[in-house]
Scaffold this motif. Structure first.
Motif, PDB file in Angstrom:
ATOM      1  N   MET A   5       1.013  -1.726  -0.325  1.00 48.39           N
ATOM      2  CA  MET A   5      -0.183  -0.280  -0.175  1.00 48.39           C
ATOM      3  C   MET A   5       0.456   1.655  -0.196  1.00 48.39           C
ATOM      4  O   MET A   5       1.602   1.579   0.897  1.00 48.39           O
ATOM      5  CB  MET A   5      -1.157  -0.071   0.823  1.00 48.39           C
ATOM      6  CG  MET A   5      -1.727  -1.325   1.413  1.00 48.39           C
ATOM      7  SD  MET A   5      -3.014  -2.443   0.106  1.00 48.39           S
ATOM      8  CE  MET A   5      -3.865  -1.185   0.235  1.00 48.39           C
ATOM      9  N   SER A  28      -3.975  -4.419  -9.492  1.00 44.12           N
ATOM     10  CA  SER A  28      -3.397  -3.646  -8.515  1.00 44.12           C
ATOM     11  C   SER A  28      -4.393  -2.387  -9.050  1.00 44.12           C
ATOM     12  O   SER A  28      -5.251  -2.606  -9.735  1.00 44.12           O
ATOM     13  CB  SER A  28      -2.181  -2.992  -9.445  1.00 44.12           C
ATOM     14  OG  SER A  28      -2.513  -2.654 -10.598  1.00 44.12           O
ATOM     15  N   VAL A  29      -4.443  -1.560  -8.074  1.00 43.78           N
ATOM     16  CA  VAL A  29      -5.750  -1.406  -7.758  1.00 43.78           C
ATOM     17  C   VAL A  29      -5.919   0.123  -7.462  1.00 43.78           C
ATOM     18  O   VAL A  29      -5.188   1.229  -6.831  1.00 43.78           O
ATOM     19  CB  VAL A  29      -7.173  -1.416  -7.044  1.00 43.78           C
ATOM     20  CG1 VAL A  29      -8.100  -0.996  -6.486  1.00 43.78           C
ATOM     21  CG2 VAL A  29      -7.383  -2.701  -7.390  1.00 43.78           C
ATOM     22  N   ALA A  76      -7.522   3.390  -7.010  1.00 44.94           N
ATOM     23  CA  ALA A  76      -8.491   3.816  -6.157  1.00 44.94           C
ATOM     24  C   ALA A  76      -7.808   3.541  -4.391  1.00 44.94           C
ATOM     25  O   ALA A  76      -8.422   3.982  -4.194  1.00 44.94           O
ATOM     26  CB  ALA A  76     -10.103   3.382  -6.513  1.00 44.94           C
ATOM     27  N   ALA A  77      -6.657   2.171  -4.813  1.00 38.38           N
ATOM     28  CA  ALA A  77      -6.095   1.968  -3.078  1.00 38.38           C
ATOM     29  C   ALA A  77      -5.022   2.584  -2.701  1.00 38.38           C
ATOM     30  O   ALA A  77      -4.583   2.033  -2.346  1.00 38.38           O
ATOM     31  CB  ALA A  77      -6.900   0.484  -2.721  1.00 38.38           C
ATOM     32  N   ARG A  78      -4.570   2.405  -3.986  1.00 41.65           N
ATOM     33  CA  ARG A  78      -3.199   2.646  -4.498  1.00 41.65           C
ATOM     34  C   ARG A  78      -2.568   1.503  -3.458  1.00 41.65           C
ATOM     35  O   ARG A  78      -1.267   1.320  -2.838  1.00 41.65           O
ATOM     36  CB  ARG A  78      -2.255   4.016  -3.058  1.00 41.65           C
ATOM     37  CG  ARG A  78      -3.105   5.382  -3.922  1.00 41.65           C
ATOM     38  CD  ARG A  78      -2.783   6.923  -3.714  1.00 41.65           C
ATOM     39  NE  ARG A  78      -2.787   6.971  -2.454  1.00 41.65           N
ATOM     40  CZ  ARG A  78      -3.478   7.704  -1.683  1.00 41.65           C
ATOM     41  NH1 ARG A  78      -3.718   8.482  -2.353  1.00 41.65           N
ATOM     42  NH2 ARG A  78      -3.428   8.017  -0.167  1.00 41.65           N
ATOM     43  N   GLY A  79      -2.583   0.544  -4.730  1.00 45.45           N
ATOM     44  CA  GLY A  79      -2.569  -0.898  -3.374  1.00 45.45           C
ATOM     45  C   GLY A  79      -2.159  -2.014  -4.793  1.00 45.45           C
ATOM     46  O   GLY A  79      -2.525  -1.735  -6.200  1.00 45.45           O
ATOM     47  N   ILE A  80      -0.784  -2.673  -5.127  1.00 46.75           N
ATOM     48  CA  ILE A  80      -0.584  -3.458  -5.676  1.00 46.75           C
ATOM     49  C   ILE A  80      -0.822  -5.145  -4.502  1.00 46.75           C
ATOM     50  O   ILE A  80      -0.820  -5.004  -3.438  1.00 46.75           O
ATOM     51  CB  ILE A  80       0.342  -4.314  -5.895  1.00 46.75           C
ATOM     52  CG1 ILE A  80       1.253  -2.365  -6.492  1.00 46.75           C
ATOM     53  CG2 ILE A  80       0.793  -4.992  -6.773  1.00 46.75           C
ATOM     54  CD1 ILE A  80       1.754  -2.096  -7.288  1.00 46.75           C
TER      55      ILE A  80
END
Lengths: 458, 103
Positions: free
Chosen positions: B26, B62-63, B65-69
């Motif tokens: 994140m 990877s998303v 909107a969530a700034r996450g991998i």
């Protein structure tokens, strides 16, 4: 249909605690119902295999008392899913007894629905024979023998059995194993809200306050679910939801953050839009839901592997540390020889398992440890003996601990003592040990047949 | 170059059920998220090498909107089996902290 359903999620898990101030504040916002998940597989297979809750009665009773008092005061339903951690029949009745005890103490009266999730072996064998059980990936092999040797197998219910209980007039529902989301989705689905935002909101709610930007302790969460949207509003004034913190919660304990599977279909978060309503409230729109052609229920099962005893031993002697592997090989041979003397040759050849974890080297990551050669100046050996009976496991562990205590170290001449035992006695009986043995889906005839319900007046 | 742990806000591993292990990366800054995502440094070969997972079983998401991998693999050892050392799977992420991310 009212415009919104307001949901109070008690916490991530019944018994894990929440602040009474947050709870009272959330109650003042007039929720339509209170929900709480009480289960998890995270603690391992013991809560299912041995039918015991991973939280103490005192912890569960504290949370459940506040939940029951609030629900009865506001005359709103209380839905508890995955009772007693694993949701098996014994876990379920343990939770129901606590609820009854609270009702007696507080003078509460309500219609209680109890929904079972433990599966009968004959039913599963019949489904297996009909080809109606299929593996998820990855899954261990599953056949009649696995069904027979399982201690308990539960099905993870969807929202429908909750809805049926409410339609039958239940004011409090205590359910066996449930998907975390079904607890929160049931009432909004019953009231006709579109499934995408409902199931997505339910996923965000299932861990209580875990979806806030910086969680300092477990707490309540509050959501408003409307047609095509949901809003997350943490009742703890010190907590903030941000668009990123809410979106990020779709990552938590899921295989895919984009597609989340429920018995009745798949939640699709790829089209979701997260917007700040304020600096602490988030509105989500655009979540999708693709109904499944075949309704499926996930199974969880546990079987007994044996009984275990452990022994923790500290080693600080650098001479021993530098030859620990070869020295432990000698200990293993000695243990095998002594098991033969104590329990017979059959036991010595495959009738027990003796294993040593070496903390301070690769105790956490085992063979996957990239820094295996970096050894600390002290080691904690966690030795374990697993055997068909507790008496045998404890006997082997006591013997092995003593054998290691005095096993010769070639560089030291004379009688050595090698283990710093932190505990007396050095061996600790762990009771039965279990393994998860099922990761499969069943196709039931309908969403209810695996989940019989009992109604009672409290 | 930057180390992955220096440009993430959180790196964690956790069970996704008893048979699946999942890793989350994140980011507090979108640029860092995009930099890591586009670098290809988080790839199937890496997880195959570190965790002994067959390449085809490594899933990567990877998303924005969530700034996450997210990376998901079958658990190397099923949770709670005798050989398992981490019931929650929560301490399996450490070998990833020092992965080098090109500028």
């Amino acid at each position: 249909m009212t415009d919104e359903v307001k949901v109070l999620a008690l916490s991530g898990m019944l018994g894990s605690g929440f602040l009474e101030t947050s709870y009272k504040r959330a109650l003042s916002w007039d929720p339509d119902f209170i929900g709480c998940d009480a289960g998890s597989t995270d603690g391992g297979p013991t809560s299912l295999g041995n039918a015991e809750c991973s939280y103490s009665k005192a912890a569960v009773k504290r949370d459940l008392r506040l939940a029951l008092l609030g629900a009865r005061e506001k005359r709103i339903p209380l839905l508890i899913g995955s009772a007693g951690t694993a949701g098996g029949d014994i876990n379920l009745s343990w939770t129901v007894e606590i609820a009854k005890e609270i009702a007696r103490e507080e003078g509460l009266h309500f219609k209680l629905a109890i929904i079972h999730s433990e599966q009968k072996k004959d039913y599963l064998k019949q489904k297996l024979a009909q080809g109606k059980i299929r593996p998820l990936k990855p899954a261990p092999p599953f056949d009649e023998k696995v069904i027979d040797k399982s201690e308990h197998i539960v099905g993870m219910m969807g929202a429908e059995p909750f809805i049926r209980a409410l339609e039958a007039g239940a004011e409090v529902v205590i359910a066996g194993r449930s998907s975390d989301t079904s607890i929160y989705a049931a009432i909004p689905i019953q009231r006709g809200f579109s499934p995408g935002p409902v199931w997505h909101a339910a996923k965000i709610l299932e861990c209580g306050a875990a979806c806030v930007a910086q969680r300092t302790r477990g707490d309540c969460m509050f959501a408003r679910i409307g047609q095509g949207y949901f809003v997350m509003d943490p009742p703890n004034p010190e907590y903030r939801c941000t668009p990123v913190s809410v979106a990020a919660h779709t990552f938590y304990e899921t295989g895919s953050p984009i597609h989340l599977y429920e018995p009745s279909g798949m939640v699709d978060t790829s089209t979701a839009v997260y917007e700040a309503e304020s600096d602490r409230v988030v509105r989500v729109t655009g979540s999708g839901f693709v109904p499944t052609k075949t309704y499926t229920i996930k199974l969880e099962g546990a079987e007994k592997v044996g009984y275990q005893a452990i022994c923790i031993a500290g080693v600080r002697d650098p001479v021993l540390i530098r030859q620990i592997d070869s020295w432990l090989d000698v200990l293993r041979d000695k243990v095998k020889q002594r098991v033969g003397e104590m329990f017979g040759e059959k036991a010595a050849n495959g009738g027990y398992i003796f294993n040593v974890r070496i903390y301070g080297r690769n105790g956490v990551m085992g063979n996957r440890e990239p820094l295996k050669d970096r050894v600390g100046h002290e080691l904690a050996l966690v030795m374990e003996a697993t055997a068909p009976t507790q008496e045998m496991a404890t006997g082997i562990m006591g013997m092995a601990g003593h054998a290691g205590l005095h096993q010769a170290i070639p560089q030291w001449k004379g009688f050595t003592s090698n283990f710093a035992f932190p505990y007396s006695p050095k061996q600790i009986a762990r009771g039965p040990v279990f393994r998860f043995n099922v990761n499969h889906l069943v196709e039931p005839a309908d969403p209810y047949e695996m989940f019989p319900m009992e109604m009672m007046k409290i | 170059m930057a180390k992955l742990m220096d440009i993430t806000q959180l790196i964690r591993s956790k069970n996704a059920g008893p048979f699946t292990l999942t890793f989350d990366f994140m980011f507090d800054r979108f640029e860092n998220y995009r930099r890591v995502r586009d670098s290809g440094a988080i790839n199937r070969e890496l997880f195959s090498r570190l965790y002994g997972t067959p390449l085809e079983d490594v899933e990567i998401y990877s998303v924005d909107a969530a700034r996450g991998i997210k990376v998901t693999i079958p658990r190397p050892i099923t949770q709670g089996d005798l050989e398992d050392s981490d019931q929650y799977g929560c301490q399996m992420f450490s070998p990833l902290l020092e992965i080098e991310i090109p500028d």
